[in-house]
Design a protein around this motif. Structure first.
Motif, PDB file in Angstrom:
ATOM      1  N   ALA A 262      -8.674   2.495  -5.937  1.00 11.43           N
ATOM      2  CA  ALA A 262     -10.075   2.394  -5.504  1.00 11.43           C
ATOM      3  C   ALA A 262     -10.637   3.778  -5.188  1.00 11.43           C
TER       4      ALA A 262
ATOM      5  N   TRP B 192      -3.013   5.848 -10.220  1.00 15.09           N
ATOM      6  CA  TRP B 192      -1.908   5.230  -9.502  1.00 15.09           C
ATOM      7  C   TRP B 192      -0.960   6.238  -8.865  1.00 15.09           C
TER       8      TRP B 192
ATOM      9  N   HIS C 207     -12.113  -3.555 -13.178  1.00 13.12           N
ATOM     10  CA  HIS C 207     -10.891  -3.769 -12.401  1.00 13.12           C
ATOM     11  C   HIS C 207     -10.250  -5.099 -12.775  1.00 13.12           C
TER      12      HIS C 207
ATOM     13  N   ILE D 270      -8.105  -4.572  -5.811  1.00 14.59           N
ATOM     14  CA  ILE D 270      -8.703  -3.255  -6.016  1.00 14.59           C
ATOM     15  C   ILE D 270     -10.221  -3.362  -6.101  1.00 14.59           C
TER      16      ILE D 270
ATOM     17  N   THR E  45      -3.778  -0.398  -4.167  1.00 18.48           N
ATOM     18  CA  THR E  45      -5.145  -0.838  -3.909  1.00 18.48           C
ATOM     19  C   THR E  45      -6.027   0.320  -3.451  1.00 18.48           C
TER      20      THR E  45
END
Length: 322
Positions: A106, A291, A210, A162, A102
């Motif tokens: 973001a 990620w 998202h 997110i 998350t």
């Protein structure tokens, strides 16, 4: 002792994220990549009780070739690489990692926003490599528009974990937050407004995607949608490349329909060399790294270990095909 086989572990652990917590659960074998076709996958996985996969496809043919298979643990949130319905028919649990990135993703969305708003590396490169500042007659100059975020509007398409975190960061920068999501689960405390997608596109200075890929979201961002956006607006995609019609986005960038884009994901990964977005105007493309912080990858590793352990103990968690 159960046999655990990881088919493509390199991206999760290129050397800095040990497999120890999983290796201690059984007879563990890890391959960096399995990219030479289904025959290679079957050869490596045929005796496994538990298969770990990130992007290697586990289809019906693979499942049928693995008579001992009990569990498929995905090293990610998305599980489209697994035929999970067929796995269910065969009594095989498919487990995923529902929440791990998350903050990481973001933050990457905002890294894209800052890059498009301030273009720090373009100006820095001119100063350092071209001595542009040294040779400038003024005490200051800039090679790209400098955009202040305070007071601008961000439209967030997909208001899950997110998306809500992106809105929280935007709110801290005094941006106006618009959100679009068919499903409104958790409502954050910071100021935001839910609007329909077309209204969001028309009002936003930054549009950040998202949402997952479903039949109604695949190719949702096409030329018709880009034409609704301000010609000064930017598109950010740290979600899924399949949300965007790539040629339409390249055309929209090149003809000035929108001002720029920041993309961390594309339809095909790795992309073909002739992908139109690789040469489009003011288009920042990174290789699906949103990620990939060690913090996030460590959380994935820990969750996968718990997933496998929970399966072996007879109480599987994070099952997507119960």
């Amino acid at each position: 002792m159960k046999r655990i086989v990881c088919l493509d572990g390199y991206t999760l652990n290129p050397g800095d994220n040990p497999w120890d917590a999983i290796a201690e659960l059984g007879e563990f074998t890890c391959f960096d990549r399995s990219i030479d076709g289904v025959e290679q996958v079957i050869k490596r996985a045929k005796d496994a009780h538990v298969i770990l996969t990130n992007k290697t496809a586990i289809n019906q043919q693979v499942i049928d070739a693995c008579p001992n298979l009990e569990c498929i643990a995905v090293l990610a949130t998305g599980y489209n690489v697994v035929d999970y319905q067929y796995a269910k028919e065969k009594g095989i649990s498919v487990l995923n990692v529902p929440v791990y990135g998350t903050d990481t993703v973001a933050e990457m969305a905002f890294a894209m926003i800052f890059r498009l708003a301030r273009a720090i590396e373009i100006n820095s490169k001119d100063v350092r490599e071209n001595r542009g500042w040294t040779n400038n007659i003024d005490w200051t100059y800039w090679l790209s528009p400098q955009i202040e975020l305070a007071g601008k509007t961000i439209g967030i398409v997909g208001f899950g974990n997110i998306g809500r975190r992106v809105g929280e960061i935007a709110s801290a920068f005094k941006m106006n937050v618009l959100a679009y999501d068919k499903f409104r689960s958790v409502i954050p405390e910071y100021k935001h407004d839910f609007v329909e997608l077309d209204e969001l596109l028309a009002q936003s200075d930054f549009v950040s995607l998202h949402c997952p890929v479903f039949p109604d979201t695949e190719n949702m961002m096409n030329m018709e949608k880009f034409q609704l956006m301000k010609n000064s607006a930017f598109l950010i995609n740290t979600s899924r490349g399949q949300l965007v019609v790539e040629q339409d986005l390249a055309d929209a960038l090149n003809d000035g329909t929108i001002a720029g884009a920041g993309l961390d994901t594309l339809h095909q990964e790795p992309p073909e060399a002739d992908n139109p977005l690789l040469d489009a105007k003011n288009c920042v493309v990174t290789p699906h790294v949103a990620w990939a912080t060690l913090d996030a990858r460590s959380r994935i590793m820990a969750t996968v270990a718990e997933n496998v352990k929970s399966h072996l103990n007879g109480h599987p968690q994070n099952v997507i095909n119960p």
